[in-house]
Design a protein around this motif. Structure first.
Motif, PDB file in Angstrom:
ATOM      1  N   SER A  54       8.979 -12.897   8.309  1.00  9.71           N
ATOM      2  CA  SER A  54       8.209 -12.818   9.535  1.00  9.71           C
ATOM      3  C   SER A  54       6.825 -12.243   9.262  1.00  9.71           C
ATOM      4  CB  SER A  54       8.938 -11.938  10.550  1.00  9.71           C
ATOM      5  OG  SER A  54       8.071 -11.493  11.562  1.00  9.71           O
ATOM      6  N   ALA A  55       5.792 -12.924   9.752  1.00 11.58           N
ATOM      7  CA  ALA A  55       4.430 -12.412   9.597  1.00 11.58           C
ATOM      8  C   ALA A  55       4.269 -11.082  10.324  1.00 11.58           C
ATOM      9  CB  ALA A  55       3.426 -13.430  10.131  1.00 11.58           C
ATOM     10  N   GLU A  56       4.963 -10.941  11.459  1.00 10.41           N
ATOM     11  CA  GLU A  56       4.891  -9.694  12.214  1.00 10.41           C
ATOM     12  C   GLU A  56       5.431  -8.528  11.392  1.00 10.41           C
ATOM     13  OE1 GLU A  56       4.554  -6.773  15.147  1.00 10.41           O
ATOM     14  OE2 GLU A  56       3.603  -8.738  14.973  1.00 10.41           O
ATOM     15  N   GLU A  57       6.588  -8.707  10.756  1.00  9.41           N
ATOM     16  CA  GLU A  57       7.168  -7.642   9.945  1.00  9.41           C
ATOM     17  C   GLU A  57       6.293  -7.343   8.734  1.00  9.41           C
ATOM     18  OE1 GLU A  57       9.413  -5.743  10.806  1.00  9.41           O
ATOM     19  OE2 GLU A  57      10.560  -6.789  12.345  1.00  9.41           O
ATOM     20  N   THR A  58       5.686  -8.364   8.169  1.00 15.12           N
ATOM     21  CA  THR A  58       4.805  -8.153   7.024  1.00 15.12           C
ATOM     22  C   THR A  58       3.592  -7.322   7.431  1.00 15.12           C
ATOM     23  OG1 THR A  58       5.486 -10.227   5.981  1.00 15.12           O
ATOM     24  CG2 THR A  58       3.410  -9.286   5.252  1.00 15.12           C
ATOM     25  N   LYS A  59       3.021  -7.609   8.590  1.00 17.49           N
ATOM     26  CA  LYS A  59       1.890  -6.823   9.074  1.00 17.49           C
ATOM     27  C   LYS A  59       2.274  -5.362   9.284  1.00 17.49           C
ATOM     28  CE  LYS A  59      -0.549 -10.565  11.487  1.00 17.49           C
ATOM     29  NZ  LYS A  59      -0.994 -11.059  12.819  1.00 17.49           N
ATOM     30  N   ILE A  60       3.459  -5.148   9.850  1.00 15.83           N
ATOM     31  CA  ILE A  60       3.922  -3.777  10.089  1.00 15.83           C
ATOM     32  C   ILE A  60       4.076  -3.027   8.772  1.00 15.83           C
ATOM     33  CG2 ILE A  60       5.891  -2.400  10.883  1.00 15.83           C
ATOM     34  CD1 ILE A  60       6.253  -4.523  13.114  1.00 15.83           C
ATOM     35  N   GLN A  61       4.692  -3.677   7.784  1.00 21.66           N
ATOM     36  CA  GLN A  61       4.871  -3.023   6.498  1.00 21.66           C
ATOM     37  C   GLN A  61       3.539  -2.797   5.791  1.00 21.66           C
ATOM     38  OE1 GLN A  61       7.487  -1.647   4.831  1.00 21.66           O
ATOM     39  NE2 GLN A  61       8.617  -1.859   6.741  1.00 21.66           N
ATOM     40  N   ALA A  62       2.597  -3.729   5.957  1.00 26.35           N
ATOM     41  CA  ALA A  62       1.269  -3.548   5.369  1.00 26.35           C
ATOM     42  C   ALA A  62       0.569  -2.345   5.992  1.00 26.35           C
ATOM     43  CB  ALA A  62       0.429  -4.812   5.565  1.00 26.35           C
ATOM     44  N   TRP A  63       0.682  -2.231   7.307  1.00 25.10           N
ATOM     45  CA  TRP A  63       0.085  -1.086   8.000  1.00 25.10           C
ATOM     46  C   TRP A  63       0.748   0.219   7.567  1.00 25.10           C
ATOM     47  CZ3 TRP A  63       2.254   2.241  11.784  1.00 25.10           C
ATOM     48  CH2 TRP A  63       1.335   3.089  12.422  1.00 25.10           C
ATOM     49  N   LEU A  64       2.069   0.212   7.456  1.00 26.61           N
ATOM     50  CA  LEU A  64       2.791   1.404   7.022  1.00 26.61           C
ATOM     51  C   LEU A  64       2.387   1.789   5.599  1.00 26.61           C
ATOM     52  CD1 LEU A  64       4.940   3.527   7.681  1.00 26.61           C
ATOM     53  CD2 LEU A  64       6.668   1.933   6.824  1.00 26.61           C
ATOM     54  N   SER A  65       2.161   0.798   4.743  1.00 24.25           N
ATOM     55  CA  SER A  65       1.715   1.076   3.378  1.00 24.25           C
ATOM     56  C   SER A  65       0.358   1.777   3.388  1.00 24.25           C
ATOM     57  CB  SER A  65       1.623  -0.218   2.564  1.00 24.25           C
ATOM     58  OG  SER A  65       2.901  -0.758   2.332  1.00 24.25           O
ATOM     59  N   LEU A  66      -0.533   1.342   4.282  1.00 23.89           N
ATOM     60  CA  LEU A  66      -1.844   1.982   4.391  1.00 23.89           C
ATOM     61  C   LEU A  66      -1.711   3.429   4.850  1.00 23.89           C
ATOM     62  CD1 LEU A  66      -3.907  -0.892   6.062  1.00 23.89           C
ATOM     63  CD2 LEU A  66      -4.172  -0.037   3.724  1.00 23.89           C
ATOM     64  N   ILE A  67      -0.852   3.667   5.828  1.00 19.68           N
ATOM     65  CA  ILE A  67      -0.636   5.030   6.318  1.00 19.68           C
ATOM     66  C   ILE A  67      -0.054   5.899   5.210  1.00 19.68           C
ATOM     67  CG2 ILE A  67       0.720   6.445   7.907  1.00 19.68           C
ATOM     68  CD1 ILE A  67      -1.530   5.056   9.321  1.00 19.68           C
ATOM     69  N   ASN A  68       0.915   5.375   4.495  1.00 21.78           N
ATOM     70  CA  ASN A  68       1.547   6.122   3.410  1.00 21.78           C
ATOM     71  C   ASN A  68       0.542   6.466   2.322  1.00 21.78           C
ATOM     72  OD1 ASN A  68       3.991   7.163   2.066  1.00 21.78           O
ATOM     73  ND2 ASN A  68       3.638   5.498   0.614  1.00 21.78           N
ATOM     74  N   GLU A  69      -0.273   5.493   1.942  1.00 18.94           N
ATOM     75  CA  GLU A  69      -1.283   5.712   0.910  1.00 18.94           C
ATOM     76  C   GLU A  69      -2.309   6.750   1.359  1.00 18.94           C
ATOM     77  OE1 GLU A  69      -3.232   2.310  -1.420  1.00 18.94           O
ATOM     78  OE2 GLU A  69      -4.778   2.874   0.022  1.00 18.94           O
ATOM     79  N   LYS A  70      -2.794   6.608   2.595  1.00 15.06           N
ATOM     80  CA  LYS A  70      -3.783   7.555   3.116  1.00 15.06           C
ATOM     81  C   LYS A  70      -3.221   8.971   3.196  1.00 15.06           C
ATOM     82  CE  LYS A  70      -7.136   4.995   5.898  1.00 15.06           C
ATOM     83  NZ  LYS A  70      -7.749   4.896   7.246  1.00 15.06           N
ATOM     84  N   SER A  71      -1.957   9.079   3.578  1.00  9.63           N
ATOM     85  CA  SER A  71      -1.363  10.412   3.728  1.00  9.63           C
ATOM     86  C   SER A  71      -1.343  11.155   2.394  1.00  9.63           C
ATOM     87  CB  SER A  71       0.048  10.295   4.301  1.00  9.63           C
ATOM     88  OG  SER A  71       0.949   9.693   3.381  1.00  9.63           O
ATOM     89  N   LYS A  72      -1.024  10.452   1.328  1.00 18.31           N
ATOM     90  CA  LYS A  72      -0.947  11.098   0.017  1.00 18.31           C
ATOM     91  C   LYS A  72      -2.320  11.519  -0.486  1.00 18.31           C
ATOM     92  CE  LYS A  72       3.332   8.717  -1.195  1.00 18.31           C
ATOM     93  NZ  LYS A  72       3.984   7.662  -1.991  1.00 18.31           N
ATOM     94  N   PHE A  73      -3.322  10.682  -0.248  1.00 16.78           N
ATOM     95  CA  PHE A  73      -4.665  11.036  -0.681  1.00 16.78           C
ATOM     96  C   PHE A  73      -5.265  12.138   0.184  1.00 16.78           C
ATOM     97  CE2 PHE A  73      -4.929   6.747  -2.796  1.00 16.78           C
ATOM     98  CZ  PHE A  73      -4.958   7.271  -4.084  1.00 16.78           C
ATOM     99  N   THR A  74      -4.916  12.139   1.471  1.00 11.77           N
ATOM    100  CA  THR A  74      -5.437  13.177   2.355  1.00 11.77           C
ATOM    101  C   THR A  74      -4.949  14.547   1.926  1.00 11.77           C
ATOM    102  OG1 THR A  74      -5.544  11.636   4.219  1.00 11.77           O
ATOM    103  CG2 THR A  74      -5.544  13.980   4.741  1.00 11.77           C
ATOM    104  N   LEU A  75      -3.705  14.630   1.487  1.00 13.01           N
ATOM    105  CA  LEU A  75      -3.167  15.915   1.043  1.00 13.01           C
ATOM    106  C   LEU A  75      -3.882  16.444  -0.198  1.00 13.01           C
ATOM    107  CD1 LEU A  75       0.700  15.874   1.528  1.00 13.01           C
ATOM    108  CD2 LEU A  75      -1.038  17.014   2.885  1.00 13.01           C
ATOM    109  N   LEU A  76      -4.481  15.546  -0.986  1.00 10.40           N
ATOM    110  CA  LEU A  76      -5.226  15.972  -2.163  1.00 10.40           C
ATOM    111  C   LEU A  76      -6.560  16.607  -1.792  1.00 10.40           C
ATOM    112  CD1 LEU A  76      -4.686  12.903  -4.547  1.00 10.40           C
ATOM    113  CD2 LEU A  76      -3.491  15.107  -4.591  1.00 10.40           C
ATOM    114  N   SER A  77      -7.034  16.306  -0.585  1.00 12.84           N
ATOM    115  CA  SER A  77      -8.379  16.740  -0.211  1.00 12.84           C
ATOM    116  C   SER A  77      -8.398  17.889   0.796  1.00 12.84           C
ATOM    117  CB  SER A  77      -9.167  15.555   0.365  1.00 12.84           C
ATOM    118  OG  SER A  77      -8.545  15.064   1.543  1.00 12.84           O
ATOM    119  N   ARG A  78      -7.232  18.332   1.266  1.00 10.21           N
ATOM    120  CA  ARG A  78      -7.238  19.420   2.226  1.00 10.21           C
ATOM    121  C   ARG A  78      -6.023  20.323   2.018  1.00 10.21           C
ATOM    122  NH1 ARG A  78      -7.605  17.325   7.938  1.00 10.21           N
ATOM    123  NH2 ARG A  78      -7.835  19.558   8.293  1.00 10.21           N
TER     124      ARG A  78
END
Length: 288
Positions: free
Chosen positions: A75-99
């Motif tokens: 499903s394209a919808e599920e793929t978009k959701i997982q892509a968005w979740l991947s972005l959130i996960n990636e950002k969360s890990k990098f944010t912790l490195l900076s604060r």
């Protein structure tokens, strides 16, 4: 691959080294290319990151995080959701490195109310990320969802225990932002022990699971007491009386109006109240 932005590890993206991982990477890459178009990368890609590089980065993240929906659900919808979740996960890990963030000590009902009261002044939204991180140990990440993505928010915890809230800004409305935030914080308050796996929330879906019902109740109670909600509902046809109740209840009129619109299933009510600010632009995103 394009150069890593300043402050990011140069070796963050590592291509799969095993045969199984390579197969998963290829499947993720194929799904992403079908679901996401070049226009989808404009808001989410790193500065100067080409579309192909963006898709490869998401496919690598999917492979590293075992995002099974890429592989098992076409499903394209599920793929978009997982892509968005991947972005959130990636950002969360990098944010912790900076604060620096305090260790998470739990969220009480009283603290949820404290956070909800910040909604009384729309200008508080610009400092909300810092307040949640520094005072409550919660990492808030705002990342617009992909076009037509049916997702409002998510919550999960990182390996060291830090809870993460992702907001997709599905609707560019003040009331929707705050209810989504309080819903995700309610999950942290009640369901922290289950957050090793992300909770993904489509608040229009009408999910009747116990966890979602609990989170909805707690979110609503955090924003307005049950007594004041009953008062507001009873006077909902009279704008002056409704605004008086909002003042007594210490709830922003836009949020109260949004809750009444949802309860009444009438989204034409209070057009002058439900949009006090451009939430997307406040967080630095273009308003499509």
């Amino acid at each position: 691959m394009s150069d890593s932005p300043k402050g990011l590890p140069e070796d963050f993206e590592v291509y799969p080294s095993s045969r199984d991982a390579a197969v998963e990477f290829t499947a993720a890459l194929s799904s992403l290319k079908k679901a996401l178009k070049p226009a989808d990368a404009k808001t989410h890609a790193r500065p100067c990151e080409a579309y192909d590089d963006f898709i490869i980065r998401l496919a690598l993240s999917a492979t590293n995080n075992n995002a099974v929906l890429y592989r098992k659900n076409d499903s394209a919808e599920e793929t978009k959701i997982q892509a968005w979740l991947s972005l959130i996960n990636e950002k969360s890990k990098f944010t912790l490195l900076s604060r620096m963030m305090p260790d998470f000590q739990g969220l009480s009902a009283q603290q949820l109310r404290e956070i909800a009261l910040l909604s009384l002044k729309p200008e508080n939204i610009t400092s909300l990320v810092d307040v949640l991180a520094e005072s409550y140990g919660v990492l808030l990440l705002v990342e617009p969802g992909f076009k037509s993505m049916k997702m409002d928010g998510c919550t999960f915890k990182l390996s060291q225990g830090t809870p993460v809230v992702g907001i997709a800004l599905r609707y560019n409305r003040y009331d929707n932002f705050w209810f989504t935030l309080m819903h995700e914080l309610a999950h942290i308050h009640m369901h922290y022990g289950y957050l090793d796996n992300p909770i993904l929330d489509d608040l229009e879906e009408g999910n009747d699971s116990d966890r979602e019902i609990e989170a909805n109740i707690i979110a609503k109670d955090s924003l307005v007491s049950r007594q004041h909600w009953r008062m507001a509902w009873n006077v909902r046809a009279d704008k002056k009386q409704l605004l008086d109740v909002c003042s007594k209840a210490e709830v922003h009129p836009s949020i109260m109006a949004g809750m009444i619109r949802h309860q009444a299933k009438n989204y034409k009510l209070y057009p002058e109240l439900h949009h006090p600010m451009d939430v997307k632009s406040t967080f630095g995103f273009a308003n499509d």
